[in-house]
Design an enzyme around this catalytic site. Structure first.
Site, short mmCIF file in Angstrom:
data_model
loop_
_atom_site.label_atom_id
_atom_site.label_comp_id
_atom_site.label_asym_id
_atom_site.label_seq_id
_atom_site.Cartn_x
_atom_site.Cartn_y
_atom_site.Cartn_z
N SER A 272 14.69 22.35 -14.95
CA SER A 272 13.50 23.17 -15.13
C SER A 272 13.94 24.52 -15.66
CB SER A 272 12.78 23.33 -13.79
OG SER A 272 12.00 24.50 -13.80
N GLU B 273 9.06 9.49 -16.55
CA GLU B 273 7.65 9.90 -16.75
C GLU B 273 7.18 9.53 -18.16
OE1 GLU B 273 6.94 13.92 -14.45
OE2 GLU B 273 8.95 13.85 -15.26
N LYS C 157 15.87 22.21 -9.68
CA LYS C 157 15.19 20.96 -10.02
C LYS C 157 15.97 20.02 -10.93
CE LYS C 157 10.95 20.36 -9.91
NZ LYS C 157 9.57 20.22 -10.39
N HIS D 154 0.84 -1.23 0.00
CA HIS D 154 0.00 0.00 0.00
C HIS D 154 0.86 1.26 0.00
CE1 HIS D 154 -3.31 -2.73 1.34
NE2 HIS D 154 -2.32 -3.26 2.04
#
Ligand code: ARG
Length: 467
Positions: free
Chosen positions: A287, A300, A293, A166
């Site tokens: 970024s 992704e 970043k 979970h």
């Protein structure tokens, strides 16, 4: 719309005998597949060479015509490979583009190539050959990904990390063990690929339009020449079957699903909050506004490619659904789905292999996280069963009380003083602290397939021998 001009006055030079005029521009546009099936040129030419050779061997065409045909086809192959071939949409597809060029190159002998075959068995052959090669490539790429995981697993057979259910801390495991879970997943994908190669390893050529042919062809000869195990057994099924393409897409969808789970874990692990791994510069991006970043874009995108692959699978299943036997033009829509999914799958496997090989694993962060969240609670319960003779359900209850106490005190289980533990159950001794560390927890799980480093090493050895 059109990338070449359409002469609506003349009928098709390949099949236009009974037609007085050529097609409407829209007809040509919806009908033509050359825009995508030109990808099959090498398979088409290989198939035609095998077919012509067999026709001559069987005395159906002369050796002289066969030589002209083979020579012409090889010329066309190098023309296409070197970018010196003009594809025409009026000629619909790769089969007729090649045949028309052959006629220009060698004259009337070209017209003998299409004896005892149809575009229906021809396209089934070309596409099968293409899918077979793609499956072989996929098999190799999966082997590379598995090898990357085996190396990381070996390196981290003892590195403790939290195991999750979970996505909540469950029990400590090793990072090596977690890597080996992916080895099992991609190993299953690879065996599906191998089965698919076995299933499709039958040659369609010679089924002709759907009923076979009256010419004395030798389908075993062409099957052998093209590297197939044997010819297909039913000419109707042969030209109406696209199972091999659907199997490829199903395998791609399952592998894509696996890749997306890995991608998701990498996205989570590489957040500053988790900090379990750091992606290499080679597999991350910055970024344009936030200088601090480092984004896991490749992971992704792998996660997203799964959507495209699933789309292709559903598209082809839907295209084939309810089609009467044998060939229908609907089936021309099979190729783009497979080509697109193949490209996505290749990219996804390659990107993941690179990420897994390059990422830096922060073992200190993993170990600290493994120890928090009362991850050794099960070890305490097991100790009570083993050393104090409690039934597991009672031990579970006692441990729950210890966890609640530690939580109220804001400490770990191992930080509770013995007096506190004895207040919960009098049979607890200071020996219990030996099982409350994450290392002890992991080392104790020696059951076959368990997380103990000794067991993980056994599984690595098993896969090394298989890979
Ligand atoms: N371009 C066609 C396809 O991809 C080739 C087969 C055409 N056969 C036919 N009977 N029109 O399916």
């Amino acid at each position: 719309m059109a990338d070449d001009t359409t002469d609506t006055k003349s009928s098709n030079q390949m099949w236009g005998g009974r037609f007085a005029s050529g097609p409407d521009a829209i007809m040509e546009e919806i009908n033509a597949s050359i825009g995508f099936d030109k990808k099959l040129f090498a398979q088409d030419i290989r198939g035609s060479i095998a077919h012509a050779t067999m026709l001559a061997h069987q005395g159906i065409i002369s050796a002289e015509d066969k030589d002209k045909i083979v020579h012409g086809l090889n010329t066309i192959l190098s023309e296409i490979e070197s970018g010196n071939f003009e594809f025409s949409r009026q000629l619909e597809d790769i089969h007729m583009n090649v045949e028309a060029r052959l006629a220009t190159l060698i004259g009337p002998a070209a017209g003998r190539l299409h004896t005892a075959r149809s575009r229906n068995d021809q396209v089934a052959l070309d596409f099968r050959l293409w899918v077979k090669e793609e499956l072989e490539k996929t098999e190799q790429m999966l082997t590379g990904l598995i090898a990357a995981f085996l190396d990381r697993a070996e390196e981290h057979a003892e590195s403790v990390m939290p195991g999750f259910t979970h996505l909540q801390t469950a029990q400590p495991v090793t990072f090596g063990h977690h890597c080996m879970a992916y080895v099992e997943m991609f190993g299953r994908d690879r065996s599906r690929v191998r089965h698919a190669i076995e299933h499709l390893d039958e040659s369609p050529i010679g089924a002709a339009a759907l009923a076979g042919t009256g010419y004395p062809i030798d389908r075993h000869m062409t099957a052998k020449a093209l590297g197939f195990r044997e010819p297909t057994r039913n000419s109707i099924d042969t030209v109406s079957d696209r199972d091999f393409a659907i199997e490829f897409l199903s395998i791609a969808a399952i592998a894509g699903m696996h890749l997306s789970r890995l991608a998701e874990e990498i996205v989570i692990w590489s957040t500053p909050q988790f900090g379990f791994v750091r992606l290499s510069d080679a597999f991350s991006t910055g970024s344009s506004i936030m200088p601090q970043k480092k984004n896991p874009d490749a992971a992704e995108l792998v996660r997203a490619k799964t959507g495209r692959i699933n789309g292709s699978l559903v598209a082809l299943l839907t295209i084939m659904k309810g089609l009467p036997l044998a060939y229908s033009k609907d089936m021309q829509e099979d190729k783009e789905q497979v080509f697109d999914a193949a490209e996505s799958l290749e990219l996804a496997i390659a990107a993941m292999t690179g990420m897994v090989r390059d990422m830096t694993v922060n073992t200190a962060r993993m170990k600290a996280a493994a120890g928090s969240g009362y991850s050794t609670a099960t070890d305490l319960a097991d100790w009570l069963v083993r050393e104090a003779g409690l039934p597991f359900r009672d031990a579970h209850h006692v441990t729950g009380r210890a966890v609640a106490l530690a939580e109220s005190k804001g400490c770990d289980l191992a930080e509770l003083p013995l007096s506190d533990l004895q207040a919960i159950h009098p049979d607890i001794t200071d020996k219990v602290y030996d099982v409350l560390t994450v290392e002890a927890s992991v080392a104790s799980r020696k059951s076959f397939g368990g997380t103990a480093p000794s067991e993980v090493r056994r599984q690595i050895a098993f896969w090394r021998a298989r890979n």
